[in-house]
Structure formats: C-alpha cells, structure tokens
Design an enzyme around this catalytic site. Structure first.
Site, short mmCIF file in Angstrom:
data_model
loop_
_atom_site.label_atom_id
_atom_site.label_comp_id
_atom_site.label_asym_id
_atom_site.label_seq_id
_atom_site.Cartn_x
_atom_site.Cartn_y
_atom_site.Cartn_z
N SER A 327 12.96 5.14 -0.80
CA SER A 327 12.19 4.18 -1.60
C SER A 327 12.58 4.18 -3.07
O SER A 327 12.23 3.25 -3.79
CB SER A 327 10.70 4.50 -1.47
OG SER A 327 10.33 4.41 -0.12
N HIS A 370 0.12 -3.31 4.45
CA HIS A 370 -0.45 -3.30 3.11
C HIS A 370 -1.17 -4.61 2.77
O HIS A 370 -1.75 -4.72 1.69
CB HIS A 370 0.65 -3.08 2.08
CG HIS A 370 1.20 -1.69 2.10
ND1 HIS A 370 2.30 -1.33 2.85
CD2 HIS A 370 0.79 -0.56 1.48
CE1 HIS A 370 2.57 -0.05 2.67
NE2 HIS A 370 1.65 0.45 1.86
N CYS A 383 5.53 -0.34 -0.45
CA CYS A 383 5.50 -1.14 0.77
C CYS A 383 6.92 -1.50 1.19
O CYS A 383 7.70 -2.02 0.40
CB CYS A 383 4.69 -2.41 0.53
SG CYS A 383 4.83 -3.58 1.88
#
Lengths: 648, 379
Positions: A327, A370, A383
């Site tokens: 991420s 989400h 997300c």
C-alpha cells in the site's frame, strides 16, 4: 761429473734464448689480461656498474595508512589502530621449538597459531620474520619485551589494522576490509603491487570496497640494499606514500545507533533521508554483525553462524532487499491518476469489498468493503478497490513512469554493495522478460504495489522524500572526501502539479493523524513535528479462493517466512518537511502495527536530535514508550561497555 | 771441475748468505701477499680474525720455510729431487685413499695442523726432477725420442693421478709447467709443435662430433662449454659465478669503488670471494689501477726469477727457477683469465693473495729454492 765447458755454453745459450722467448710470451699473455681488464673496467664500466646496482637494490613497498571514516559530526566509524604481533626470526632464535616453548611460558599462544607459524618457518628463509601470534594484547607485548633476554629472536612488532569502533551499527553502512585473497587478485586486471603484500587489508564489501581507491592511498617505496640471498642489509632511501583520503558520511552515528537498536532482533531495514539535500541520516539493516570479525579473516565457525541465520545478517536489506511495496505504493498510483487527469480530488469510487476486472475478482483487504471513497479517504483507509479502479483508467505505463519519477525502479548510486534497482513493471518489460502480453490483472496488482512491483527500503525512503518536496531528491552517503564537499542530492523540481502533490501529502497526513487513519496509533502529537505517512502490508503468498472462503489465516498463525511484510513510509514535520523515512520489517505482519511505530520513534529521534520528550507521544502510550526508551538506552550502554572492553 | 768444487770455493757461507738473497724478489712477494691481507680484511667485512690473521700467520711461517730452504745449497735440492718427486707421487696415491673430500673432489690430506694438497707439492717436485734430469742428461741426447719419452712419463703419470681426483685445472698446470721445462732444456721444438697441433686437432674433432653418431663427449659436457663461451645463457646456474664476477670487475671502473665499498663482494653476490675470486674483489674495490698494479707485481716477480735463472751457470738452478716462475705465471694467468670470463672456472687460486694454506706454503717453499739458487750461484 765432468762437463764440457763448450757444451755448457751452448746449452746455456739455448736456455737463455728460450727463456727470453718464454718471457715474451708471458708478457704478451699479461698484455692480453690487461686489455681484457681495460675492456671490462673502463670501456664497459658504466654498464656493469648499473648491473651491480640492480643486483643490490630492491624496492620495498610501504603500505599507506588507509583513509578514516567519520560520521557527519566527526565521530570515528573506521580507523587504523596499532596492532601488536609477536614475530620470530628463526635464524636468531636458535632451537625453534625451545624458543616457542619459552615464549608460551610467558604468554598464551594457541596450538593452531604455533602450528601455522612452524609451517611458515619451514617455508621461508631463516632471516625472515614469521608471525607467531597476531593481535596481541598490550600486556602480553610488555611481558615479551620484559623477557627479551630469555627470548632470543622473538620480538613484538607493531602494525596498523582496520578497526570499527561502532561495531555492528555501521557494518551495513560501510562494509568491511579483509586480507586480500587470491580470488580477489584474480578478478583484477592489473592489481596495485601493494595488494600483493601478504595480509594486506583492502575493502571487501560496501563503502570500504566501493571507495577502495580513495581510501587506500598511495604506497610509498623504500629502497633497500640486499645481499645475494635477499637479506636486507640497510635502507638507502625512502619515498613516503600518501595516506588514503578521509571520508565523512552524511550518517549521524548517534541516530544510526538508535535505529539499529530500535530494529532490534527483527529482520528489518530502516532509512532516514534529509529531504533538503538527500543526506542519509541513518540506514540500518537488522540483524547486523561485527565487521571487526572480518578484518583479519573471519573464522569458519563465526562465518557459519552468520550465513546460517535465517534473518540473513550479512545482507544489507536497505539497498539489497527488494519487497513488494504494497500500500505504500498507492501514492504513486494516485499521483499518476491526478497528473493524467483521469481522477479529481473529490471523485469517488465505490468499494464493495472487491472489484471484477477482466473476469477476475480482486479483493479489498476489508471484506465488507469501504463504501464510497475519495482520494483522501482511500489513502487513509488504504482502500484497495479505489486503486484497482484508478489503475485500470490510468494504465500501467503511466503508473510505472510515475514510479520512476519518484525514485522507484532505478538504481540509486550509493557506494554500497549490490544496490538493487527494484522493479517497476510495464508492458514492454513483461514482453521482454516473459514474452507475454500485459494483462489488466497485472495492472490491478501493480496499483497496490503487489505483483511484479519491487522496491528497496532506500527507494521507498527516496520516494517519500520526493513526495514531501516535489524535487528529485537523490540519496547521498558521503558528505565530504578529505574535507571537500560532495555534490548535494537536493535535486530538481519534478514538475508535479503543486495541488496534486498537496492533495497526496494531505492524504498521507490523515493516514497518521486522522482518528481512522491506519497509522493513527503511531502519530506524533508535538506541534510542528507532525508526521505524514503511509502503511503497507505486502503479501508474500497467494490467498486462494478456498482460504478466503474459510477465512484468511491470521499472520500470527503462519510460519515466519510466509507472514506479510510490514512497511511504512513517511515524512515530517508535515508543514516543513525535514526528514523522510522508510521502514520495512520482513514478515512483520501489518504495516501499522510492526513498521509504523518504528518509523515514528526513529523520526522523533531524528527530529529532536536525540531522545524526544515523552510529550511528543500520545498520552496513552507514554508509559510504554518511556519503558522502551529506557530499555534501549541500557542496551546501548551495555553494548558500548562490552565494546570498550574489547578494545582494551 | 765439479760443481761441488767451484761452488764450495765461490759461494757465500754462513750468515753472509743473507746478503746474497734476491731481496727485490722477497720484497715483491711480500708486497703481493700484503695485497692479499688487505683484500681478505675487506671481504671479511673488517673482521681481521676471520681470514686475514690466519693468512698472515701462514705467510710468516712460509717466509721462515723459504729462508730455511734458501740457506741450504742448491745442489742439495738437486740431489734430493728424485726422492722428493717419489714422495709427492706417493702422497698423490695416498690421497686417493685417505684424502678429505673438498669441493667434490679428493684433494686434501689432513696433517692435523694443516691441510696438505699433494698436487701442489707435485708441481714443485716435478719441476725439480725434470731440472735434475736435464742437468744430468748430455746435450746430445736431449732431443732423442727415447730420452724425451722418459720426462714425458715423469710428467704424465702425476698428471693422470691429479686428473682422476678430479682436478682439471691443476693437471693442465702440471702438464704445461712440465712441458715448459722440457722446452727450456732444449728439447727440439718439433715435439712441441706436434703436441700442440694434435691438441688442436683433438679439440676440433670433439666439436665436430657434436650431434653426430660418434659424439666424443657427453651432452652435459658440451653444455658446460656453451655456458663458458656465453655465460648469459644461464645466469642463475653455471654461468652465475662468471656473470657476477664480471659485474663486480666491470663495476669497479677505472679506480674502483673504494676500500671495503665493493657491493658485489660485500653482499655475497660474488662466489668464493676470499679464495678463487679474490682478484674480482680487488678489481671491484681498487678498479683497473688496482688490478694492473697486482699484475705488474706478478710480472716483476717473474722478471726477478728470470734474472736469477739467467745469472746462474748452474743448469739445475736455472731450470728449477724457470720452472717455478712458469708455475707461478700459470697460477695467476689462469686465475685471472677465469674471473674475467676468458677461461672456464677450474678452481685455481690467485697465488700469494687467495686465502689458503697449502698453496701459499708450497709456493713460498718453491721461492725458497729460487733464493737458494741465487745465494749459491758462483760469483
């Protein structure tokens, strides 16, 4: 006996004649000798004089003092220390066995050393010095000196040897030297003659190796007169060499030592860069090792311990280790989308927990999804679906290009061994590498830093420095060479749109400071010190559909080598960035849990140039932090103490 | 009138003999020996007791022997020459059985107080016997083949024994010295021409045979000769000594590198620097001037021997003096040729200068006979 006087006369005449003839012949021969003498001594004198000089004069090399290495504040990281050894000159020692036995009554020498020395004695000339015991303590030297009359032919000698007073803290920063091996020499085209000196120490790994020429200096020469057997009779003259250049690093030894201690026994790496000029303030890879072990050649047992460790202490993970950035890569995808204009700040994507792309279902880390996400929310919550969607719109080539602009997928030229270039995949790369077409699924994977995407902790730190400044900050390890400043790594403006950069920075800020941000627990609350960052958790395994159906196995329940890598990148202070940080904990689990706290502690240590006040931490964590600070401090003190004992 | 009669009448007697010594010869010998002391001091690196002192003691002892022999009438030496020759011959045979091996050859007999080299003794006794022989032989018979054969045998027998030791250098010296005495005695020059011609022919044949099916000497012997002709082929092996010797000599230059400054000898590049190669040390440290000086000393010694030989009417005295002078000449000529790379390394020391007891002693004893010839010549 009577003799006829006439006959006597005639024989005497013959004798006289022949004697004179003989005398003439002798004179002629003597003339020949004289002519030969003249030819050799007068006509050819210069040539023979030269040959005589060549005969008697040998050149000996004087090893230069290796350049020292200091940290940015002048703390010594590598130096040359006098090292004492006990040598024996067989010809002066008389009975060798007896001499060694006498010596062993005075000081301790291992059986191996004696065996080695006896072998050397056998193979060398009787007037050559042979080392009996290397790296002898000063007390032993004194003892040998005091007993000198009882130890003929045995004497202490002093030489210089590399010494790393910071021990494991800088093993990965500067590498180490070791004795030149035949293998090293075979790799060189035209080795400097000084390298042929037995036991000459030269850079084997890391900075010591990469800046070998700078550090080594130039060997001096000594002209000595030798006799026909090679024994040195006297010194005729010497030409001093040049000591190697001293290097000053950008690294702060205090901070480096803290970071190393903070990483502890994890298999982890952390890099802190000064965003203004690219100076690397700390670059630590754990576990580490003591480089002093290698200086005189490491023992087989020690080496086996190091190579057998699953945490790979010999590997410099900061530049050699490459990991899926996970991420932490999302800022790249976001910036690529913004710069390409395919997405606005407030454009939202809906996350139901997964996204169907090309007939395949790609899951978000949050099964329940989400909901509606804009850019800031997507980064704060990390997300995945938002980025799947964005990446499909932007395309892999633009993402890859943005990654390169931010310092990923390229080799940063640091004087360290095996600096990895990582990988930012694109269509052309896959075609070339695998001969396959790029699939849309590959783009989806790449968008969240998975799949083929690989980055080293150094690259991640550079990325966050570039995100913090918008400039192409380049890492710099060497501050100056012999006092001459090296070029700064401040870099040029990357040409990113200010508003785009601010949006991403703001999103990163909320990751760390918004109550629902993934790194909220690892926030800094001191005013003007607040940190912006991004967590990352990168998978090293595929989660099968069956497993997903049964419920994903928790990291703690997996064997170590299959757990996720934990990552964190960030910069601080948010308002006026000073440092960028990247932390990777191999198989550490979640980035927010394993990597972010380390990054926060390290960042604070750097910002405060020492132990930060507890007020910089959230109230609820202070008691734990205090405990941790005290624990690390005692550990560091303890280590420094034992190091001190080593040296004495 | 017998020798006995006229010699007894005119030769000096008692201590007066000392006045009739060949004093210039004595001084020249001492001068040459002093060069030796100087060089032995130098090559030992300034250590007197190593070589110089023993050499000095032996020289003084030899000087005593020389004077003792000089006091004894020359005719006595003529009368004992056959006996001396036989004695030396016996020693040569004895050395085969009880000799000490030195330098890979059996040459020495250990007498306890000194090492005796029988071949050295033979050099003098051979000359003595030949001189006595020709003193006895009427002139008319000198060149008759049978009367030539006898001295040839006298020469060849010990030569072969020495060759067997093996000591090529000394055997050549014996052969040449013997031949020269025969030549001086008046043997027809045709014999010498014949011997020299056949010698040359033999050498040519040997070289011609190289590489053919009837090769006369072994390959390694040829290689030795090659090395001699061009030492640079083998600078670390057999040619090493000669090459280093030439370097030492050449580097001496015109006036040398200075006393005790010769790097070649001081740093042991020079082999046998105190014995066979001492001339090289001299030439290195005192240069061309030093070398020529010693050569002149040697030539003067021969000149004064010749004066003695020609002044006396005694045939034995003349021949023995000349024979000894020739021996002396061959000594230094071969040694110098050798160290200057003009002759193979055959192991002949430099007379009066090289370190070594028996050669020095025998040589001084021989000069004693020259002195005796000078003292006891009729005036």
């Amino acid at each position: 006996m009577k003799r006829n006087p006439k006959e006597l006369d005639s024989t005497h005449r013959t004798l006289t004649r022949r004697t004179l003839l003989l005398g003439g012949l002798q004179l002629a021969f003597a003339g020949g000798l004289a002519a030969r003498m003249r030819y050799l001594q007068v006509d050819q004198a210069d040539e023979f004089r030269l040959l005589a000089e060549e005969n008697r004069i040998n050149f000996e090399l004087l090893p230069p003092a290796r350049g020292r290495i200091f940290d940015r504040n002048g703390i010594t990281i590598a130096q040359n220390s006098p090292s004492y050894r006990i040598v024996i000159v067989p010809e002066n020692a008389g009975n060798i066995e007896e001499a060694i036995a006498n010596l062993r009554e005075v000081i301790d020498i291992s059986d191996e050393d004696v065996e080695e020395a006896l072998k050397d004695i056998k193979n060398s000339k009787r007037f050559h010095r042979v080392t009996l015991s290397d790296q002898v303590a000063w007390e032993d030297v004194a003892r040998v000196a005091a007993n000198a009359p009882a130890l003929p032919g045995i004497a202490p000698e002093v030489g210089l040897t590399r010494d790393y007073p910071q021990h494991e803290d800088f093993a990965h920063v500067i590498g180490y030297v070791g004795p030149v091996s035949d293998y090293d020499l075979s790799k060189m085209d035209d080795p400097d003659p000084i390298l042929l000196t037995p036991r000459f120490q030269f850079g084997k790994v890391g900075l010591e190796s990469k800046r070998e020429e700078t550090l080594r200096g130039k060997a001096g020469t000594k002209q000595v007169e030798v006799n026909a057997f090679g024994r040195v009779m006297r010194e005729l003259g010497r030409q001093e060499g040049e000591a190697g250049a001293d290097l000053q690093l950008t690294v702060d030894a205090e901070l480096q030592s803290y970071v190393q201690a903070r990483l502890g026994e994890e298999s982890a790496a952390a890099v802190i860069i000064d965003v203004d000029n690219g100076d690397i303030r700390a670059i630590a890879s754990a576990p580490s090792f003591d480089p002093n072990l290698f200086v005189r050649g490491i023992s087989v047992g020690d080496y086996r311990d190091l190579t057998g460790n699953t945490y790979r202490p010999l590997s410099n993970k900061t530049v050699q280790g490459t990991y899926p950035p996970g991420s932490t890569f999302k800022m790249v995808t976001a910036l690529a989308g913004l710069e390409e204009g395919v997405v606005g700040f407030e454009d939202t994507a809906y996350c139901p927990g997964h996204l169907e792309v090309g007939g395949r279902r790609f899951h978000c880390w949050k099964r329940a999804g989400h909901g509606h996400m804009n850019l800031e929310d997507s980064l704060k919550h990390s997300c995945d679906v938002y980025y799947y969607d964005l990446a499909v719109k932007v395309g892999i080539d633009k993402i890859s290009e943005m990654a390169n602009r931010l310092g990923l997928g390229m080799r940063h030229d640091l004087p360290m061994s095996a600096v990895a270039s990582g990988l930012t995949p694109n269509r052309a790369w896959k075609e070339q590498r695998y001969g396959q077409d790029w699939l849309i699924g590959d783009t989806v994977n790449a968008s969240i830093g998975q799949g083929y995407m690989l980055a080293s902790p150094l690259q991640l730190a550079v990325m966050s420095a570039r995100l913090a400044t918008g400039r192409s900050v380049t890492p710099r390890l060497i501050k100056s060479i012999d006092g001459i400043e090296e070029p700064s790594g401040a870099g040029e403006d990357l040409g990113l749109k200010e508003t785009h950069l601010r949006a991403v920075q703001k999103a990163m800020y909320s990751v760390s400071n918004d109550r629902r941000g993934t790194a909220y627990r690892s926030r800094i609350i001191a005013d003007g010190m607040r940190m912006a960052g991004k967590t990352g958790t990168s998978q090293v395994r595929n989660i099968t559909a069956a497993e997903r159906a049964a419920g994903v196995i928790r990291n703690e329940d997996l064997p170590w080598e299959r757990r996720d890598h934990a990552l964190f990148v960030g910069f601080a202070p948010f308002d006026n960035p000073k440092y960028a940080v990247a932390v990777v904990v191999e198989h550490g689990g979640g980035g927010s849990k394993a990597a972010a706290p380390i990054a926060r502690d390290v960042m604070l240590q750097a910002l405060y140039d020492g132990a930060p006040p507890l007020s910089a931490y959230p109230k609820s964590q202070r008691s734990k932090i205090k405990e941790q600070q005290e624990r690390l401090e005692t550990e560091r003190l303890k280590r420094r103490d034992t190091d001190g004992n080593d040296q004495a | 009138m017998s020798y006995l009669e006229y010699n007894a009448q005119s030769a000096p007697t008692g201590l007066r003999k000392i006045l009739y010594l060949n004093w210039p010869l004595l001084l020249l010998i001492s001068a040459a020996a002093s060069v030796g002391f100087l060089m032995l001091y130098s090559v030992s690196g300034g250590d007197m007791s190593r070589w110089m002192e023993p050499q000095l003691k032996r020289f003084l002892m030899g000087l005593g022997v020389m004077l003792a022999i000089a006091m004894i009438p020359i005719w006595f030496w003529r009368n004992v020459s056959a006996l001396a020759y036989l004695g030396a011959f016996a020693l040569l045979i004895a050395v085969e059985f009880v000799g000490t091996v030195g330098m890979g050859a059996q040459r020495w007999i250990d007498l306890g107080f000194m090492q005796l080299q029988p071949s050295e003794v033979m050099k003098v006794t051979l000359v003595m016997l030949l001189a006595a022989y020709y003193d006895w032989l009427p002139k008319a018979k000198t060149s008759r083949p049978l009367w030539v054969l006898l001295p040839v045998l006298i020469i060849v027998a010990p030569t072969l024994l020495v060759l067997k030791q093996p000591d090529l250098g000394t055997s050549i010296l014996l052969l040449t010295a013997g031949g020269v005495v025969m030549f001086l005695a008046g043997v027809h020059w045709g014999y010498f021409a014949f011997v020299i011609a056949s010698g040359v022919a033999l050498v040519v044949t040997v070289f011609e045979s190289r590489g053919t099916s009837w090769q006369l000497i072994k390959d390694y012997q040829f290689r030795r000769i090659d090395t001699f002709i061009d030492p640079s082929q083998d600078t670390l092996g057999a040619g090493y000594h000669i090459t280093q010797s030439k370097i030492a000599l050449g580097s001496g230059g015109w006036n040398g590198r200075g006393f005790m400054q010769g790097t070649q000898s001081r740093l042991s590049f020079l082999p046998e620097k105190h014995t066979d190669f001492i001339f090289t040390s001299l030439a290195e440290e005192f240069g061309f001037i030093g070398g020529i000086t010693l050569l002149c000393l040697y030539l003067l010694i021969i000149l004064f021997c010749m004066v003695t030989a020609l002044a006396t009417k005694d045939r034995f005295a003349s021949l023995v003096t000349m024979g000894i002078a020739v021996n002396f000449f061959l000594f230094f000529a071969v040694n110098m040729s050798m160290v200057m790379g003009m002759a193979p390394v055959v192991g002949v020391p430099l007379p009066l200068v090289s370190y070594g007891g028996s050669a020095m002693l025998v040589l001084l004893a021989a000069f004693g006979m020259v002195q005796s010839a000078n003292v006891h010549r009729p005036r």
